[in-house]
Design an enzyme around this catalytic site. Sequence first.
Site, PDB file in Angstrom:
ATOM      1  CG  MET A 144      29.618  66.594  -6.480  1.00  0.00           C
ATOM      2  SD  MET A 144      31.165  66.473  -5.509  1.00  0.00           S
ATOM      3  CE  MET A 144      30.513  65.995  -3.890  1.00  0.00           C
ATOM      4  CG  ASN A 145      24.692  62.266  -4.087  1.00  0.00           C
ATOM      5  OD1 ASN A 145      24.672  62.043  -5.282  1.00  0.00           O
ATOM      6  ND2 ASN A 145      24.201  61.401  -3.239  1.00  0.00           N
ATOM      7  CG  ASP A 146      26.241  60.241  -0.532  1.00  0.00           C
ATOM      8  OD1 ASP A 146      25.659  61.324  -0.653  1.00  0.00           O
ATOM      9  OD2 ASP A 146      25.661  59.194  -0.230  1.00  0.00           O
TER      10      ASP A 146
HETATM   11  C1  FRU Z   1      22.957  59.927   0.906  1.00  0.00           C
HETATM   12  C2  FRU Z   1      22.300  58.976  -0.068  1.00  0.00           C
HETATM   13  C3  FRU Z   1      22.676  57.539   0.215  1.00  0.00           C
HETATM   14  C4  FRU Z   1      22.475  56.893  -1.118  1.00  0.00           C
HETATM   15  C5  FRU Z   1      22.941  57.970  -2.070  1.00  0.00           C
HETATM   16  C6  FRU Z   1      22.215  57.997  -3.380  1.00  0.00           C
HETATM   17  O1  FRU Z   1      23.073  61.222   0.401  1.00  0.00           O
HETATM   18  O2  FRU Z   1      20.899  59.141  -0.049  1.00  0.00           O
HETATM   19  O3  FRU Z   1      21.921  56.948   1.241  1.00  0.00           O
HETATM   20  O4  FRU Z   1      23.194  55.711  -1.257  1.00  0.00           O
HETATM   21  O5  FRU Z   1      22.751  59.194  -1.406  1.00  0.00           O
HETATM   22  O6  FRU Z   1      22.827  58.916  -4.255  1.00  0.00           O
END
Ligand code: FRU
Length: 477
Positions: free
Chosen positions: A27-29
């Site tokens: 997971m990220n954002d």
């Molecule tokens: C930030 C980012 C956003 C992009 C997303 C892709 O961490 O790079 O700019 O939309 O992650 O996963």
Amino acid sequence: MLTNRDTQVLQDPHRPAFHFLPEKHWMNDPNGLIQWKGQYHMFYQYNPHGAFHGTIHWGHAISRDLVHWEYLPIALAPTPDGVDKDGCWSGCAVNNNGAPTLLYTGVYPQVQCIATSSDDLLTWQKHPHPVIAAPPPEIEVHTGGEIRDPFVWKEKDQWYMLLGSRIEGAGGLILLYRSEDLLHWEYLHPLLTGDANQMEPFWTGTMWECPNFIDFGEKRTLIISVQEHPAKPLFAAYFTGRYEEERLMPETQDILVHGNYFYAPQVMRAADERYIMWGWIQEGRNHHQSLAAGWNGVMSLPIHISLLADGKLRLEPVEELKALRQEHYHFENLHITPEAGLPLDIQSDSLEIEIQFPADLKTEAGLILRASLDGQDQTRIIYEPAAQQLVIHRSNPGPEVDIDNQSAPLTLAPGEPLSLRIFLDHSVLEIFANHRTCLVSRIYPSHESSHHMALFTQHNPLIIPRLDIWNLKDIWE
Ligand code: FRU
């Protein structure tokens, strides 16, 4: 049914227990944070195919209390041959007269997409065409095609959108658009343009992602995530000032959260008008270790943000987190000496600690956490009065993980005691200092038995007026 693989993920001693994270994989954002019919919805950048960034979908979870979460089915998946075939990147959720609506970035190229739901945010119907198909022609060549992460709000019956971008070689850029209907967007101008040549008070990098624009009445705050091509690490920053003629006139700027792990935050306006922020906390172990562990990335605690008189942000974990408190240990007037320190007989890796130091500290002092008995494994949280900063020193003799020192500036007014609120959740460490400075780190002790805690002072004896410690509950039980 749990597979062996899932059991291994769940049994990882470094896996947090009271922070939100997916059952497994990457997971990220945080995305699309919205309160809908009394429930908080959190979407997030998610790869259902493994613990690495790729084939990005929107995961989905709900909560009634900001603390406990329930997983829901994936909300958005890339459409083969669609404009989001390579990923559904970050974006936001808005309530369009009762119609829940997501705006997000489809890749590649980076275009802005829209989807709506007619079953209370469970399933989403994508609009067949992007609502913004290319960067504004006048700056297209300068952006390198990087234009993403829509943040949308309504003001005076108009919709506005911010997008993160850059002017190659010059700095980060936030673009402002306007629309009547969320479908047709007119580019206005930059809300704010960064300057990659400016080094003070900190370098703001070459690309800005994930904008959030917060209305504090007289003043507004723009939060951005700074990408420093090509060097890591990443960090989030903010600018506060007046919003005049649809441009931000910054008066104050600062780093949002220190420590290089917290990134891409998103802010939700709750029904009770609080601004609540979550950020993605990255891992400190390397790619191969995370792949082997089967999971990567965790959401920060929900942080209530508000504006201080000097334009800086006040950051505090939301009150609701107190529901996690279990056994309580309370101490007053603890004497510590440089020779002995003060071991505490509490061994846990899910803790909240509230500690107040005496005012006008002259000596370096702090806490030791997750220590082995021989002291080889340990994390020190230190306040350095001379440098006026809070520092984390990590030492782990084990496998290769990030143990660089991390620090956050913290100037205390004369007579103002250092007051720390610390959340330790296995490998996640979040420190809130004097309501205004936040430092987030990751720790991966080599031994499961590295649970020891102590207080220490470097030069002079000290009396700690107050210390409270709680064991915290697992949110998934
Ligand atoms: C930030 C980012 C956003 C992009 C997303 C892709 O961490 O790079 O700019 O939309 O992650 O996963």
